[in-house]
Design an enzyme around this catalytic site. Structure first.
Site, PDB file in Angstrom:
ATOM      1  N   GLU A   1      60.427  15.865  14.444  1.00 19.05           N
ATOM      2  CA  GLU A   1      61.587  16.008  13.608  1.00 19.05           C
ATOM      3  C   GLU A   1      62.328  14.175  14.646  1.00 19.05           C
ATOM      4  OE1 GLU A   1      64.542  18.027  17.100  1.00 19.05           O
ATOM      5  OE2 GLU A   1      63.772  19.522  16.357  1.00 19.05           O
TER       6      GLU A   1
ATOM      7  N   HIS B   1      68.869  21.125  14.139  1.00 29.62           N
ATOM      8  CA  HIS B   1      68.770  20.902  15.775  1.00 29.62           C
ATOM      9  C   HIS B   1      70.466  20.680  16.026  1.00 29.62           C
ATOM     10  CE1 HIS B   1      66.027  19.941  19.890  1.00 29.62           C
ATOM     11  NE2 HIS B   1      67.343  20.108  20.211  1.00 29.62           N
ATOM     12  N   ILE B   2      70.777  21.153  15.836  1.00 31.38           N
ATOM     13  CA  ILE B   2      72.038  22.041  16.931  1.00 31.38           C
ATOM     14  C   ILE B   2      72.527  22.667  17.614  1.00 31.38           C
ATOM     15  CG2 ILE B   2      73.236  20.522  14.330  1.00 31.38           C
ATOM     16  CD1 ILE B   2      73.791  22.714  13.648  1.00 31.38           C
TER      17      ILE B   2
ATOM     18  N   ILE C   1      69.660  30.575  28.935  1.00 25.74           N
ATOM     19  CA  ILE C   1      70.124  31.210  27.569  1.00 25.74           C
ATOM     20  C   ILE C   1      69.041  32.147  26.222  1.00 25.74           C
ATOM     21  CG2 ILE C   1      69.834  29.542  25.149  1.00 25.74           C
ATOM     22  CD1 ILE C   1      69.518  27.515  26.401  1.00 25.74           C
TER      23      ILE C   1
ATOM     24  N   ILE D   1      64.788  28.341  18.720  1.00 22.90           N
ATOM     25  CA  ILE D   1      65.588  27.522  18.655  1.00 22.90           C
ATOM     26  C   ILE D   1      65.551  26.611  20.274  1.00 22.90           C
ATOM     27  CG2 ILE D   1      67.425  28.534  18.538  1.00 22.90           C
ATOM     28  CD1 ILE D   1      68.415  29.594  20.847  1.00 22.90           C
TER      29      ILE D   1
ATOM     30  N   ARG E   1      61.998  24.485  21.201  1.00 24.91           N
ATOM     31  CA  ARG E   1      60.790  23.064  20.055  1.00 24.91           C
ATOM     32  C   ARG E   1      60.783  23.352  19.612  1.00 24.91           C
ATOM     33  NH1 ARG E   1      64.842  21.357  23.169  1.00 24.91           N
ATOM     34  NH2 ARG E   1      64.296  19.403  24.495  1.00 24.91           N
TER      35      ARG E   1
END
Length: 329
Positions: free
Chosen positions: A271, A289-290, A160, A240, A242
């Site tokens: 969360e 968290h999307i 990523i 993005i 944790r």
């Protein structure tokens, strides 16, 4: 006499198509939408189950493993697996799997979207407009930071991270620097147009810092007061990865005192509970968290988890094993 089919639990509601496929192979207990099992409830639900489809919210730890001796596989619908105690799972002969690759590009898209929304103060300006406060235009109205041509610092240069680097370098002409546990091969660096730097140098030089490193206990609060203090007052911080990577209280203090310009967070420590202090500062973009949340990608993630369950419990194989030493036991 036919052999009884294995029983599995779907610990969080999934797409009907995926559940239907699993029912072709297993006795399936599903979970209604909106239901989240506590640790004790999860252990109770897993009695007699050979497999479980999990998300990052279900912990597979020594206590659960001891309570569920028939469990053989936990298939995570996520690339991260900090909810798995892999050494304990391996000792118990329980396979863990995750969903790499299928969410890389979608998550990188969102990471860049969050970076841009943060740099250009999208959330602040929308709240301002919705509150009826926009009465006139001015030259400095919500003037934010440049994205194109700026320096992008990436902490964690896996799949990523590399995808975000490519977007920055090739799409926005950004100067890309990165820090990772190990340096990338030269060909990968060239593809990303990225330069390896030390961690301190990254925080000092970057206009936008993006966190994409995996969470481990050793990585807890990797970004704290000391790291934030090294950042430019005009810089932004994007997470993005944790939630536990960032010391949220230190971040709130820096945002409130405008020691950095802004932050964008898709993940939070503890969360779905969110640190209330984060809700009190205007210069932070918050999303639930999307990063991987498109229908095709979330479907691909659930499908890969299902394929791992089917392959392991019917053939003793797995597509993306985290502890492959369990295979063949």
């Amino acid at each position: 006499m036919s052999t009884p089919r294995p029983s599995i639990l779907i610990a969080r509601a999934v797409f009907p198509e995926v559940e239907h496929q699993l029912r072709q192979h297993f006795e399936v207990e599903s979970t209604p939408p909106g239901v989240f099992w506590s640790a004790a409830q999860l252990a109770e639900k897993l009695q007699g189950k050979a497999g479980v489809m999990t998300t990052g919210g279900e912990r597979i730890d020594p206590a659960l493993l001891a309570a569920c001796p028939q469990l053989k596989i936990a298939a995570n619908i996520a690339v991260g697996y900090n909810n798995f105690d892999l050494p304990a799972m391996t000792a118990a002969g329980v396979l863990g799997t995750n969903t790499p690759d299928v969410l890389t590009e979608t998550t990188a898209d969102f990471g860049f979207a969050l970076l841009m929304a943060t740099a250009r103060r999208v959330t602040e300006s929308e709240h301002f407009l919705r509150a009826g406060q926009w009465k006139e235009w001015s030259l400095d109205l919500f003037a934010g930071a440049e994205v194109h041509g700026s320096t992008l610092g990436i902490l964690g240069m896996g799949r990523i991270g590399q995808a975000i680097a490519r977007r920055g370098a090739h799409g926005f002409g950004m100067n890309v620097i990165y820090h990772n546990r190990s340096r990338l091969d030269p060909d990968k660096e060239a593809a990303c147009k990225a330069r390896y730097v030390g961690k301190d140098e990254l925080f000092e030089q970057a206009d936008h810092v993006v966190l994409v490193l995996p969470y481990t206990p050793a990585a807890h609060h990797t970004v704290g007061a000391a790291e934030i203090a090294r950042m430019k007052p005009t810089a932004t911080l994007i997470n993005i990865a944790r939630g536990g990577i960032v010391d949220e209280n230190a971040l709130v203090a820096a945002l409130r005192e405008q020691r950095i310009a802004a932050a964008g967070l898709d993940v939070f420590e503890g969360e779905p509970a969110v640190n209330p202090a984060l809700l009190t500062v205007p210069n932070v973009v918050l999303t639930p968290h999307i990063a991987s949340a498109t229908i095709p990608t979330r479907m691909a993630m659930a499908q890969l988890a299902a394929d791992n369950l089917i392959a392991f419990l019917t053939e003793g194989k797995a597509l993306t094993p985290l502890n492959p030493q369990v295979l063949g036991r």
